[in-house]
Each structure stands twice: as C-alpha cells, then as structure tokens.
Write a protein that holds these residues in place. Structure first.
Motif, mmCIF file in Angstrom:
data_model
loop_
_atom_site.group_PDB
_atom_site.id
_atom_site.type_symbol
_atom_site.label_atom_id
_atom_site.label_comp_id
_atom_site.label_asym_id
_atom_site.label_seq_id
_atom_site.Cartn_x
_atom_site.Cartn_y
_atom_site.Cartn_z
ATOM 1 N N GLU A 29 9.101 -35.969 -20.876
ATOM 2 C CA GLU A 29 8.756 -34.857 -21.460
ATOM 3 C C GLU A 29 9.633 -34.093 -22.404
ATOM 4 O O GLU A 29 9.343 -33.419 -23.365
ATOM 5 N N ASN A 30 10.993 -34.322 -22.154
ATOM 6 C CA ASN A 30 11.992 -33.898 -23.106
ATOM 7 C C ASN A 30 11.738 -34.667 -24.751
ATOM 8 O O ASN A 30 12.051 -33.984 -25.587
ATOM 9 N N ILE A 31 11.658 -36.070 -24.598
ATOM 10 C CA ILE A 31 11.277 -36.983 -25.797
ATOM 11 C C ILE A 31 10.100 -36.328 -26.492
ATOM 12 O O ILE A 31 10.110 -36.325 -27.725
ATOM 13 N N ARG A 32 9.092 -36.160 -25.883
ATOM 14 C CA ARG A 32 7.796 -35.500 -26.364
ATOM 15 C C ARG A 32 8.098 -34.277 -27.153
ATOM 16 O O ARG A 32 7.726 -33.815 -28.120
ATOM 17 N N LEU A 33 8.856 -33.120 -26.409
ATOM 18 C CA LEU A 33 9.239 -31.814 -26.916
ATOM 19 C C LEU A 33 10.224 -32.277 -28.182
ATOM 20 O O LEU A 33 9.769 -31.595 -29.414
ATOM 21 N N ALA A 34 11.039 -32.923 -28.123
ATOM 22 C CA ALA A 34 11.813 -33.339 -29.236
ATOM 23 C C ALA A 34 11.051 -33.847 -30.468
ATOM 24 O O ALA A 34 11.346 -33.429 -31.605
ATOM 25 N N TYR A 35 10.166 -34.696 -30.118
ATOM 26 C CA TYR A 35 9.339 -35.304 -31.424
ATOM 27 C C TYR A 35 8.465 -34.025 -32.083
ATOM 28 O O TYR A 35 8.576 -34.091 -33.294
ATOM 29 N N ARG A 36 7.791 -33.044 -31.195
ATOM 30 C CA ARG A 36 7.131 -32.124 -31.691
ATOM 31 C C ARG A 36 7.948 -31.079 -32.481
ATOM 32 O O ARG A 36 7.798 -30.724 -33.737
ATOM 33 N N ASN A 37 9.311 -31.078 -32.020
ATOM 34 C CA ASN A 37 10.188 -30.102 -32.843
ATOM 35 C C ASN A 37 10.744 -30.665 -34.313
ATOM 36 O O ASN A 37 10.819 -30.048 -35.288
ATOM 37 N N ILE A 38 10.828 -32.006 -34.249
ATOM 38 C CA ILE A 38 11.142 -32.861 -35.090
ATOM 39 C C ILE A 38 10.110 -32.770 -36.358
ATOM 40 O O ILE A 38 10.351 -32.367 -37.601
ATOM 41 N N GLY A 43 12.878 -30.933 -42.845
ATOM 42 C CA GLY A 43 13.868 -31.919 -43.236
ATOM 43 C C GLY A 43 13.306 -33.378 -42.666
ATOM 44 O O GLY A 43 13.979 -34.568 -42.859
ATOM 45 N N SER A 44 12.300 -33.361 -41.762
ATOM 46 C CA SER A 44 11.862 -34.657 -41.377
ATOM 47 C C SER A 44 11.207 -35.452 -42.302
ATOM 48 O O SER A 44 11.013 -36.583 -42.309
ATOM 49 N N LYS A 45 10.847 -34.813 -43.738
ATOM 50 C CA LYS A 45 10.637 -35.581 -44.590
ATOM 51 C C LYS A 45 11.431 -36.304 -45.562
ATOM 52 O O LYS A 45 11.116 -36.846 -46.396
ATOM 53 N N ASP A 50 17.725 -45.970 -44.299
ATOM 54 C CA ASP A 50 16.525 -47.006 -44.077
ATOM 55 C C ASP A 50 15.299 -46.501 -44.662
ATOM 56 O O ASP A 50 14.144 -47.374 -44.689
ATOM 57 N N GLY A 51 15.237 -45.359 -45.307
ATOM 58 C CA GLY A 51 14.197 -44.973 -46.173
ATOM 59 C C GLY A 51 12.796 -44.356 -45.396
ATOM 60 O O GLY A 51 11.797 -43.993 -45.775
ATOM 61 N N LYS A 52 13.134 -44.497 -44.017
ATOM 62 C CA LYS A 52 11.971 -43.831 -43.208
ATOM 63 C C LYS A 52 11.986 -42.330 -42.934
ATOM 64 O O LYS A 52 13.164 -41.687 -42.922
ATOM 65 N N THR A 53 10.718 -41.593 -42.850
ATOM 66 C CA THR A 53 10.576 -40.360 -42.505
ATOM 67 C C THR A 53 9.792 -40.333 -41.169
ATOM 68 O O THR A 53 9.334 -41.110 -40.535
ATOM 69 N N ILE A 54 9.363 -38.938 -40.854
ATOM 70 C CA ILE A 54 8.715 -38.733 -39.889
ATOM 71 C C ILE A 54 7.194 -39.407 -39.885
ATOM 72 O O ILE A 54 6.669 -39.664 -38.974
ATOM 73 N N GLU A 55 6.662 -39.881 -40.965
ATOM 74 C CA GLU A 55 5.496 -40.345 -41.369
ATOM 75 C C GLU A 55 5.588 -41.946 -40.450
ATOM 76 O O GLU A 55 4.495 -42.171 -40.135
ATOM 77 N N ILE A 98 23.128 -37.379 -43.710
ATOM 78 C CA ILE A 98 21.533 -37.378 -43.240
ATOM 79 C C ILE A 98 21.325 -38.555 -42.271
ATOM 80 O O ILE A 98 21.402 -39.749 -43.018
ATOM 81 N N PRO A 99 21.513 -38.566 -40.904
ATOM 82 C CA PRO A 99 21.081 -39.660 -40.314
ATOM 83 C C PRO A 99 19.673 -40.226 -40.304
ATOM 84 O O PRO A 99 18.893 -39.461 -40.951
ATOM 85 N N THR A 100 19.458 -41.239 -39.963
ATOM 86 C CA THR A 100 17.994 -41.823 -39.830
ATOM 87 C C THR A 100 17.086 -41.107 -39.063
ATOM 88 O O THR A 100 17.550 -40.456 -38.369
ATOM 89 N N ILE A 101 15.741 -40.824 -39.382
ATOM 90 C CA ILE A 101 14.696 -40.097 -38.610
ATOM 91 C C ILE A 101 14.899 -40.442 -37.143
ATOM 92 O O ILE A 101 14.833 -39.785 -36.286
ATOM 93 N N LYS A 102 15.150 -41.607 -36.629
ATOM 94 C CA LYS A 102 15.155 -42.176 -35.221
ATOM 95 C C LYS A 102 16.455 -41.481 -34.659
ATOM 96 O O LYS A 102 16.422 -41.106 -33.549
#
Length: 368
Positions: A29-38, A43-45, A50-55, A98-102
């Motif tokens: 539940e906490n990981i799902r909430l974190a993902y929604r907030n991110i 800034g998630s874009k 590593d060149g990765k974003t929320i996409e 800026i850390p990686t998106i993960k």
C-alpha cells in the motif's frame, strides 16, 4: 495508509520509539501511494543519470514494480546522482542532485512514513517543506511578532551553504533522538546521503537539494535549533503552574507565563523559520546582540555550521526593513495607544530582489 500515518503521529507525540518502520515502508500500500505521489510531481519527468523518467516506470506491471522495489530495500545500493547547476540571482550557481527515478520512488516510500513521525516533534513555527504550511504562514507569524507582540528587533542570520554542510553523523543521531531507532532504516538513509555524485565522487557531508527526502532531513537538522531557542524563553519552566486559557484555534494562551518571565530578566525571543531561512524576534537590542553571538556559537558547536557574517545582522524594524522570503517588513507608527505611546503596525512590500525578478520575467515573456 492514512490511518497508519495518523497512528505513527500519535505514537510519536506520546514519545514512542520506532524499531519496525521498514515493514510499513516496504508494504504494498505504501509503495502504491508513493508511486501515485511521484506520478503527479512535475519533477518526475526529469531524468537521472540513467536517462529514465516516470514514463519508464509506467511501462512496468504494477505487481512487478512493487516486488522490484521491495527487493531493492533488502540490500539498498543507490545509483549515481546527476549533478545540475542552477543559476542564482548573484551570478553564482546552486548545485542540485537529481537521483534516478527509481531512487526517487524509494525515497518517497521512506519520506511518507518518516513524515508523520517527525511532524509530531517539529516546532510550530517551522514552516518550510511541511504539510499544510507555506511561505504565507511564515510571513503571517513574522507579522504577528511585530504587530501584536511589539518585538521590533530582529536577528537575521544567513547560514553558509547549509545544504552542503550538514553532518551525516549528527543527522543520524538527531533521527535516533526523535525516536527513529531502526538500524536498518538508518543504514539505508546513511547510504542515500553518501550516494556517489556523477563526475564528482562520494560526499562526506551535506543533503543534496533535489532529492525527495532532503527537505525532511534538513528540517530534522534545524529542529534542534528551533527547540533550543524556544527553551530560552517560551519553554522555560516556571516555579509555579500558571493557568492558561485556550484560544479559538486550540492553542494555549501563555500570556500569564510570559508576564511572569518578563520579571526575571530573561531574554525574550521567538524564532520563525522557513527551511534554512529564519529570523529571531527580540524585545531589546541588548538581548538581540547577545543572542546573535549565542546562536552563532551554537550553530558552530552543535551542528558544525558557519554563519555568513556579511549577510547576517540585527535590524531595528522601527527604522529599517528586514527581508524575509521575498518580502520586506517594517514597523511604522499609526496613531497612539490609550496610554499615549505610539502604536506600531506592519508595513510590507515585495523585496527589491523579488521585484527585479518579477520585472525580468515579465520583460522576457513579452519579448517577440
């Protein structure tokens, strides 16, 4: 998760120590909430090294992403942090990490659980990067000090490179004192703080601006300052127990206590803080001079932070403006009180620096 966060807040308020927070942090539940907030964060874009974003995270199957994050917590090793230099008004630059998106998702998981624990211990006049608090709250509190409490001497202190000079060891000890006493969690946070910065190396101090958890950690560092200043006056224990009425907003009216304290010769002082930008309001200039030096020494000895003496000063608000968060504040006379003394009210304007920024933005936006 709200009921869980509420319980963490209440337990922290009651002085409980926490030694099993990782089970909440790594819960589905906490990981799902974190993902929604991110996902809702602009800034998630922005990509990390590593060149990765929320996409890229959106392409994952929900369950696979959750399991991957849970596995990462077992033996956490952060990726390199991307370094970006943001230009400042004075021509210098401010470094952002800026850390990686993960890694940002992992930081969000931790931040969501630590926030209610820390919120219960934070001072009421700390306003930066906290839920339901803002610049407006800090400005309103500063105005209250001037107009209602008639405190016309203010200590303006500028800390040299605060975010770059935070001691990792001191920060972890402060977290332990707040009740966050799970060693695995503290080890993960320590690893985050020491994450390698691309093309620079491993930092031995500082909380890099740009990380999701950095604002919370910086508030933990300066929370000790808030309560130390409060202990000099507001929280000073009294010999007698005074009865305090309750204001409409639920806060106690401590006027009887303050009236008694003013007879002791103690230095009356109150802090208003937004992140590392803070002011200390005093009633007398002599008190402000002594407190200025006391704060400078305390920051150096307790937190290992230096004060920028060129930018730090004591301001008489009856004569000069004091800048705070894009505004400049001053006390001006407006009639007289019933006892014949001058009555002072706050006058405020946008600071000259903020005004120039607005004009430059408007000029640039209207160019063909």
């Amino acid at each position: 998760m709200q009921s869980t966060f509420d319980k963490l807040y209440v337990d922290s308020k009651d002085g409980k120590c926490f030694r099993n927070l990782m089970s909440i942090i790594t819960s589905e539940e906490n990981i799902r909430l974190a993902y929604r907030n991110i996902k809702t964060n602009k800034g998630s874009k922005t990509a990390g090294v590593d060149g990765k974003t929320i996409e890229d995270l959106k392409r994952w199957n929900d369950q696979s992403l959750i399991e991957n994050i849970q596995k990462s917590f077992e033996w956490y090793t952060p990726n390199k942090v991307r370094r970006v230099e943001i230009p400042k008004d004075n021509g210098k630059t401010r470094p952002l990490g800026i850390p990686t998106i993960k890694d940002r998702l992992i930081q969000q998981c931790i931040m969501q659980v630590l926030e209610p624990v820390c919120e219960a211990k934070f001072h009421e006049r700390s306003n930066g990067f906290r839920p339901n608090r803002s610049v407006e709250n800090a400005i309103a509190q500063a105005m209250t000090m001037i107009q209602q409490r008639n405190l016309f001497y203010v200590i303006d202190i500028d800390i040299k490179g605060f975010f770059d000079n935070v001691s990792h060891g001191k920060l972890l000890k402060q977290m332990w004192t707040l009740g966050i006493q799970e060693k695995k969690l503290l080890c993960i946070i320590s690893t985050m703080l020491k994450a390698e910065i691309a093309e620079i190396g491993f930092p031995d101090k500082g909380t890099p601006q740009g990380g999701i958890i950095s604002p919370l950690l910086s508030n933990i560092v300066l929370n000790e300052l808030d309560w130390w200043i409060a202990s000099q006056w507001e929280e000073m224990p009294t010999h007698y127990e005074y009865k305090c009425s309750i204001h409409e907003n639920g806060t106690p009216n401590k006027s009887p206590i303050y009236t008694a304290l003013r007879k002791t010769g103690l230095k009356e002082c109150y802090i208003v803080r937004y992140a590392d930008d803070f002011k200390v309001f005093c009633r007398k200039r002599d008190d402000a001079v002594k407190l200025f030096e006391a704060i400078r020494q305390w920051l150096k000895q307790r937190l290992g932070l230096d004060v920028n003496l060129e930018k730090s000063k004591i301001v008489n608000l009856k004569r000069h403006y004091s800048e705070f968060l894009g505004f400049k504040l001053k006390a001006k006379t407006k009639g007289k009180k019933s006892d014949g003394k001058a009555k002072y009210v706050v006058t405020s304007h946008i600071s000259d620096k903020a005004s120039r920024k607005i004009l430059n933005y408007l000029f640039m936006s209207t160019e063909p």
